[in-house]
Write a protein that holds these residues in place. Structure first.
Motif: not given
Length: 333
Positions: A140-145, A168-172, A177-180, A205-209
């Motif tokens: 919550a300390a930084f805007d993940a956007a 924080a890292s996973i959220t980022a 990824r959601a924004h391409g 395996e979750g496709g985040l990397i």
């Protein structure tokens, strides 16, 4: 998608490296494992720091080292990390500003982290890290956007050590990824992979990397396979681009079933291997962000790594022109 504000944003530990040269007897006397990176408690860090004697203080942290090198290559950058409101925290924030890297988080009331690095006569490093304020990087300390405002989001495996930086890292990564946007991840160390093996596999395996950085030892730990080629094949099935460094044997990359290799490019005798992986990642990421293609980007990483191991510490001198060195080497295969 609108054009991103940044070429690369990194999320990583904000540390100050404390470096000294000692022989292997000192390492043994301190009960340390030669050539290994390991976490230590803050009180142990104070005692070890005192025993090390006269040292050099240099801003560090794996991803932060990469960003400092990237700043020499003319990219638009931001670094998300947490420091304390102390002398080392001010040193780190000033260093980011001097490099033209946006550093959005305010300090907190916790000591800034530090990494105590003992360099052996043969250049190998024994690293002992007290994470400090970096353990408390809250989602919550930084805007993940902000993760959607960069062409590449880069983070390090060290962020998985405690719950808040991990979240924080996973959220980022999810936002990017959601924004391409492309995501890049470095395994950081064999110790880190052993501690967080299942989490790292889940990321892949979750496709985040999109881009996975590893060295030979880290890859073996992650894949659980003894053979190098088997480990590469295992990783290539789980990440679109796998890049593996092999020390003096150079590096390889696999993307879309195609394999690329580059030799090591030393710039003189090995003085200190601290930061070699960080500078390699910087060179590769710079090439990719600039659209140079994977073979050239891979070589850029090798050139940057070859330069830093000829120097003491993980950062280039203030007057070093890394961009000029890379362009000169690229013109002369």
């Amino acid at each position: 998608m609108p054009a991103p504000r940044y070429d690369i944003i990194a999320i990583g530990n904000a540390l100050v490296d404390v470096l000294c040269h000692k022989d292997d007897d000192f390492v043994a006397e301190q009960g340390l494992s030669r050539g290994v990176m390991q976490p230590i408690a803050p009180d142990r860090a104070v005692l070890l720091h005192q025993a090390m004697g006269v040292c050099e203080e240099v801003c560090g942290g794996s991803a932060a080292n990469s960003m400092a090198a990237l700043a020499r290559l003319g990219l638009r950058l931001a670094f998300v990390g947490q420091v304390g409101g102390d002398r080392l925290g001010r040193l780190f924030a000033d260093d980011m500003a001097a490099n033209g890297i946006d550093f959005p988080l305010p300090p907190i009331d916790t000591p800034t982290g530090r990494c105590l690095i003992i360099v052996s006569p043969d250049g190998h490093r024994t690293m002992n890290t007290a994470i400090g304020a970096s353990e408390y990087l809250p989602a919550a300390a930084f805007d993940a956007a902000i993760a959607a405002d960069s062409a590449i989001l880069y983070t390090e495996g060290y962020m998985w050590r405690t719950a808040e930086p991990r979240a924080a890292s996973i959220t980022a990564l999810q936002v990017a990824r959601a924004h391409g946007r492309r995501t890049a991840f470095t395994l950081s160390s064999e110790f880190c992979v052993r501690q967080h093996h299942d989490d790292f596999v889940a990321l892949l395996e979750g496709g985040l990397i999109d881009i996975l950085f590893a060295n030979e030892g880290e890859l073996a730990e992650l894949s659980g396979l003894a053979g190098f080629e088997a480990g590469v094949a295992w990783a290539a099935r789980r990440a679109p681009l796998v890049i593996v460094t092999r020390g003096a044997d150079g590096a390889i990359a696999v993307e879309g079933g195609l394999r690329h290799e580059t030799p090591a490019e030393p710039c003189g005798p090995v003085v200190d291997t601290t930061g070699a992986g960080d500078l390699f990642a910087a060179g590769v990421l710079a090439g990719l962000a600039q659209g140079r293609g994977l073979p050239t980007s891979l070589r850029m990483g090798s050139i940057a790594a070859g330069r830093i191991i000829a120097l003491m510490g993980p950062r280039l001198p203030a007057d070093e022109d890394l961009a000029a060195l890379i362009e000169q080497r690229l013109r002369n295969p």
